[in-house]
Design a protein around this motif. Structure first.
Motif, PDB file in Angstrom:
ATOM      1  N   SER A 131       4.456   7.066  -7.916  1.00  0.00           N
ATOM      2  CA  SER A 131       4.859   6.386  -6.684  1.00  0.00           C
ATOM      3  C   SER A 131       6.231   6.377  -6.304  1.00  0.00           C
ATOM      4  CB  SER A 131       4.112   5.116  -6.993  1.00  0.00           C
ATOM      5  OG  SER A 131       4.856   4.196  -8.106  1.00  0.00           O
ATOM      6  N   GLN A 132       6.907   7.398  -6.494  1.00  0.00           N
ATOM      7  CA  GLN A 132       8.287   7.394  -6.396  1.00  0.00           C
ATOM      8  C   GLN A 132       8.984   7.036  -4.900  1.00  0.00           C
ATOM      9  OE1 GLN A 132       9.853   7.885  -9.259  1.00  0.00           O
ATOM     10  NE2 GLN A 132      12.004   7.535  -8.297  1.00  0.00           N
ATOM     11  N   LEU A 133       9.768   5.922  -4.683  1.00  0.00           N
ATOM     12  CA  LEU A 133       9.943   5.618  -3.319  1.00  0.00           C
ATOM     13  C   LEU A 133      11.327   6.401  -2.869  1.00  0.00           C
ATOM     14  CD1 LEU A 133       9.453   1.580  -3.809  1.00  0.00           C
ATOM     15  CD2 LEU A 133       7.789   3.272  -2.774  1.00  0.00           C
ATOM     16  N   LEU A 160      14.207  -7.384   5.412  1.00  0.00           N
ATOM     17  CA  LEU A 160      12.662  -7.367   5.014  1.00  0.00           C
ATOM     18  C   LEU A 160      12.337  -7.799   3.735  1.00  0.00           C
ATOM     19  CD1 LEU A 160      12.148  -3.559   5.974  1.00  0.00           C
ATOM     20  CD2 LEU A 160      11.750  -5.313   7.534  1.00  0.00           C
ATOM     21  N   ILE A 176      16.030  -1.951   3.439  1.00  0.00           N
ATOM     22  CA  ILE A 176      15.460  -3.439   3.305  1.00  0.00           C
ATOM     23  C   ILE A 176      16.521  -4.713   3.850  1.00  0.00           C
ATOM     24  CG2 ILE A 176      14.602  -4.950   1.466  1.00  0.00           C
ATOM     25  CD1 ILE A 176      14.267  -2.430  -0.273  1.00  0.00           C
ATOM     26  N   ILE A 177      17.706  -4.247   3.416  1.00  0.00           N
ATOM     27  CA  ILE A 177      18.503  -5.462   3.758  1.00  0.00           C
ATOM     28  C   ILE A 177      18.811  -5.530   5.268  1.00  0.00           C
ATOM     29  CG2 ILE A 177      21.115  -6.419   3.694  1.00  0.00           C
ATOM     30  CD1 ILE A 177      21.170  -4.854   0.701  1.00  0.00           C
ATOM     31  N   ARG A 178      19.202  -4.449   5.968  1.00  0.00           N
ATOM     32  CA  ARG A 178      19.606  -4.490   7.308  1.00  0.00           C
ATOM     33  C   ARG A 178      18.452  -5.209   8.184  1.00  0.00           C
ATOM     34  NH1 ARG A 178      23.993  -3.032   9.451  1.00  0.00           N
ATOM     35  NH2 ARG A 178      25.204  -1.663   8.207  1.00  0.00           N
ATOM     36  N   ILE A 183      13.674   5.318  -0.349  1.00  0.00           N
ATOM     37  CA  ILE A 183      14.141   4.429   0.511  1.00  0.00           C
ATOM     38  C   ILE A 183      15.317   4.082  -0.205  1.00  0.00           C
ATOM     39  CG2 ILE A 183      11.879   3.870   1.122  1.00  0.00           C
ATOM     40  CD1 ILE A 183      12.250   1.236  -0.649  1.00  0.00           C
ATOM     41  N   THR A 184      16.327   3.333   0.908  1.00  0.00           N
ATOM     42  CA  THR A 184      17.528   2.895   0.445  1.00  0.00           C
ATOM     43  C   THR A 184      17.518   1.365   0.455  1.00  0.00           C
ATOM     44  OG1 THR A 184      18.364   2.729   2.963  1.00  0.00           O
ATOM     45  CG2 THR A 184      18.435   4.931   1.605  1.00  0.00           C
ATOM     46  N   GLY A 185      18.411   0.618  -0.003  1.00  0.00           N
ATOM     47  CA  GLY A 185      18.591  -0.822  -0.216  1.00  0.00           C
ATOM     48  C   GLY A 185      19.061  -1.162   1.231  1.00  0.00           C
ATOM     49  N   GLU A 186      19.818  -0.235   1.847  1.00  0.00           N
ATOM     50  CA  GLU A 186      20.268  -0.736   3.386  1.00  0.00           C
ATOM     51  C   GLU A 186      19.109  -0.569   4.171  1.00  0.00           C
ATOM     52  OE1 GLU A 186      22.296   2.287   5.755  1.00  0.00           O
ATOM     53  OE2 GLU A 186      23.245   0.641   6.737  1.00  0.00           O
ATOM     54  N   ILE A 199       9.596  -7.229   0.478  1.00  0.00           N
ATOM     55  CA  ILE A 199       8.702  -6.358   0.042  1.00  0.00           C
ATOM     56  C   ILE A 199       7.813  -7.115  -1.209  1.00  0.00           C
ATOM     57  CG2 ILE A 199       8.247  -4.167  -1.402  1.00  0.00           C
ATOM     58  CD1 ILE A 199      10.481  -3.061  -0.113  1.00  0.00           C
TER      59      ILE A 199
END
Lengths: 393, 351
Positions: free
Chosen positions: A313-315, A327, A322-324, A317-320, A329
């Motif tokens: 279940s490799q994601l 969000l 989520i932060i920008r 995605i970037t931290g950005e 999760i």
């Protein structure tokens, strides 16, 4: 014919326990809730691992006497959860030998919970997790992560009574297991999946904010997906999209309050609803949907991860991301006792509103478990059922 | 009246920064004309000048400062000439769905000081200037006398952002936290968690010289002993806070968190923040990950309150570095890049 299917196995170290059981059965029964006197025999389908000569082997074994707090139930109807399918396909490892199966509606045979109002014949659902009620996780309402966690359908045969899974005639519910009576209005077929799929959906809903004119996107059209659609609608969400891989589920999605999205329509909506969705729920077990989910979410939105409880279940995605968008999760794994209560209440309240019966597929005899699993793999039905023939001693 | 501003022309321009003196426009209703008493250099501005971040150009950078009222058009307020203020980085409309649910930093009509084109509004849009024109949708908070300028400057980005993050942190009995990053955000986060009642707050980072500050801000500094603690505290941490801007710490963070734990992402607001984690890791431990970007007006209030309450308790003054004249901005930014100090300050008209 039934006898011919029974393989009598040696009990090894259980033998002395059985002797003790036979002896104590002569004593007066401590509780007056027995339907039959001991000894009772049950049958369980033992899972020996995928590399074993017989992956599934039925075993008849005496049912041990109950200890305080336990409930002996017979399995009325079990349903096959996708995680069990994954186990037999090797995508999941469970201890062996074991009795799989963790979704079922059961009936009280006898019990040792004198403080409860349980009666012989009561139809029950029960928590997959047996928990201690005292550790920091139980005390903060996260019983599914109890330090002394035991999970039905996921335990070795040698753990506890061995009647630890639903692919059996009986289960011995341990004293740390929450149970809920099933109201009459709910049929066995609809009750079976409560204690994994529906209860997990209830747990997920705890993290869904009430959003005025809320929009949600459910990624997955299996049992979890359909339950989640209904739950979101009942929660007040105005628009609930549901995408998946089985076009034939379209009409079910509609009947469960969702807007089905497949193929081209899905891509259109992905564009149109970018940054506009309040809640996205992953219930398909596939990690590559997450980028779409992150794009769909509006700032402040919530992403629930429910399905992909496996290593692949490799994601990406970037931290950005989520932060920008500020969000959230949230990972949802199993559920706590209160969610089982909520599941039953929810089903009772909405039983006539949604076509729960129609989601459920055919019923197989316990002895045909392998076949039933095969049908499950095909994913034609929301659930495939298994019904044991109850043996009497 | 004239004001001076340092215009950022972009990395590839002949002169990255150029000074400009222009008349200050008249105020529109709701606006406040302030002079900049002291500005601080936030790491995001450093990243802009090193090309890791792209801002509109030409623009006036700088979004952290303590300012002083010169004139205003907020008759309903109790603002007075000479009042020292901090102000929200975000100018917001208060009417859109995001403002209404307390997420003003994502206002549909968002304007951010230090991140706006010169042609937007008055042009006096950033803190590397003698003056700023604070717009009508900008929340301001008075700075009590007990807080000196040097401590006040970083309130409206760093400290307020930390207050926003804290909104999601549960009060936990015998709580354990792990702060990943020893910059201004990390130090503020450590001290706020400590004040919130967390029993053990670890703080790890790259600047071993920060050790003594970390200790004095109520946390346990972790540098080379990192790996031992990582093993000891696996599955035992209630809250992990990423405030270092680097995504490769996330795997450690996830390992540290106990079931039901909370991970706050604050620092890595840039594209090179690939996460190498699985959905399973998040699900199996029932984790929550929360992204924190900027803050809302209430967090600015909370930041000032927090600082007032704790100003004598912690060495806020000491973590802030030297002050440069506005005309030496480029030099000041270079010193900031070296990260010797948690903050480097800029003051207009020092000379």
């Amino acid at each position: 014919m039934i006898v011919s299917r029974i393989l009598i196995r040696s009990f090894k170290q259980k033998y002395s326990h059985i002797c003790r059981t036979l002896c104590s059965a002569q004593k007066s029964n401590a509780t007056t809730h027995t339907e039959k006197t001991y000894p009772i025999s049950g049958t369980r389908t033992v899972f020996n691992g995928i590399n074993s000569q017989t992956m599934f082997a039925p075993q008849t074994a005496l049912i041990p006497e109950l200890t305080p707090g336990e409930i002996l139930v017979k399995v009325r109807l079990a349903s096959i959860c996708m995680s069990d399918v994954h186990t037999i396909r090797g995508q999941r490892i469970e201890p062996t030998p074991s009795v799989l199966g963790h979704e079922a509606i059961v009936e009280v045979v006898t019990h040792r919970r004198p403080e409860s109002d349980l009666a012989v014949g009561d139809r029950l659902t029960f928590s997959i997790a047996d928990s201690c009620g005292q550790c920091e996780f139980c005390l903060t309402g996260l019983n599914q992560k109890c330090i002394k966690l035991f999970k039905y359908g996921h335990a070795k045969l040698s753990d506890g009574s061995g009647y630890n899974g639903c692919y059996a005639t009986h289960i011995i519910l341990r004293r740390g297991t929450h149970v809920v009576k099933i109201p009459e209005i709910i049929s066995d077929r609809c009750a079976a999946p409560i204690n994994c799929s529906l209860a997990t959906a209830m747990c997920a809903m705890e993290y869904v904010p009430k959003a005025k004119n809320g929009r949600a996107f459910v990624q997955g059209d299996g049992m979890l997906g359909l339950y989640t659609c209904a739950a979101l609608r009942e929660h007040g969400f105005e628009r609930v999209y549901c995408s998946g891989t089985r076009l034939q589920r379209s009409k079910f999605i509609e009947h469960f309050g969702g807007i089905p999205l497949y193929n081209a329509r899905r891509n259109e909506i992905l564009e149109e609803e970018t940054n506009k969705i309040d809640v996205v729920v992953e219930v398909c077990g596939v990690s590559n949907v997450v980028n779409d989910g992150l794009r769909l979410l509006k700032p402040g939105g919530v992403y629930l991860f429910v399905g992909m409880v496996h290593p692949h279940s490799q994601l990406n995605i970037t931290g950005e991301q989520i932060i920008r968008k500020c969000l959230t999760i949230k990972g949802i794994h199993n559920y706590a006792p209160r969610h089982l209560d909520q599941a039953v209440q929810f089903l009772e309240k909405t039983f006539k509103k949604y076509p729960y019966e129609e989601l459920i597929g055919p019923t197989y005899d316990l002895s045909d478990l392998s076949q039933a699993m095969q049908i499950s793999i095909e994913k034609r039905y929301g659930r495939v059922l298994v019904k044991p023939n109850v043996l009497t001693s | 009246m004239l004001g001076e501003r340092i215009v950022f022309n972009g990395l590839n321009s002949e002169k990255m920064f150029s000074s400009e003196t222009v008349p200050l426009p008249e105020l529109a209703p709701g606006e406040i004309l302030v002079k900049v008493r002291l500005a601080s250099i936030c790491m995001s501005d450093v990243h802009t000048t090193t090309g890791q971040r792209v801002e509109p150009t030409p623009s006036v950078l700088g979004h952290e400062a303590v300012v002083e009222v010169v004139a205003h058009r907020r008759p309903e307020s109790d603002l007075m000439k000479g009042d020292r203020l901090t102000f929200s980085i975000a100018d917001s409309c208060a009417k859109c769905e995001f403002c209404l649910k307390g997420l003003s930093q994502k206002c549909t009509k968002l304007f951010k000081y230090g991140h706006a084109k010169l042609s937007d509004g008055s042009g006096f849009n950033g803190c590397y200037a003698s003056h700023i024109i604070i717009r009508s949708g900008t929340h301001v908070v008075k700075i009590p006398n007990i807080i000196f300028d040097r401590c006040a400057a970083p309130i409206n980005c760093s400290l307020a952002t930390v207050m926003c993050a804290m909104e999601f942190v549960p009060k936990i009995k015998n709580g354990r936290a792990f702060v990943q990053g020893d910059g201004m955000l990390g130090l503020y986060t450590s001290v706020v968690l400590h004040e919130l009642g967390y029993e053990t707050v670890y703080c790890s980072g790259n600047h071993i010289q920060r050790s003594q500050f970390i200790t004095r801000f109520g946390a346990v500094p972790l540098y080379n002993v990192n790996y031992e603690i990582l093993i000891e505290e696996t599955n035992k941490i209630d809250v992990v806070v990423e405030v270092c801007g680097v995504s490769n710490v996330v795997n450690d963070g996830i390992k540290l968190l106990k079931p039901g734990g909370l991970y706050l992402f604050l620092g890595m607001v840039h594209p090179h923040s690939d996460l190498h984690i699985t959905g399973e890791q998040i699900i199996r431990k029932c984790l929550m990950i929360k992204g924190i970007h900027n803050y809302a007006p209430r967090h600015l209030d909370q930041a000032v309150d927090f600082l007032v309450k704790t100003i004598d308790k912690y060495p806020y003054e000491e973590v802030v570095g030297p002050t440069y004249d506005l005309s030496d901005l480029q030099n000041a930014i270079k010193i900031a890049t070296e990260k010797t100090y948690a903050r480097v300050l800029v003051k207009p008209n020092m000379k």
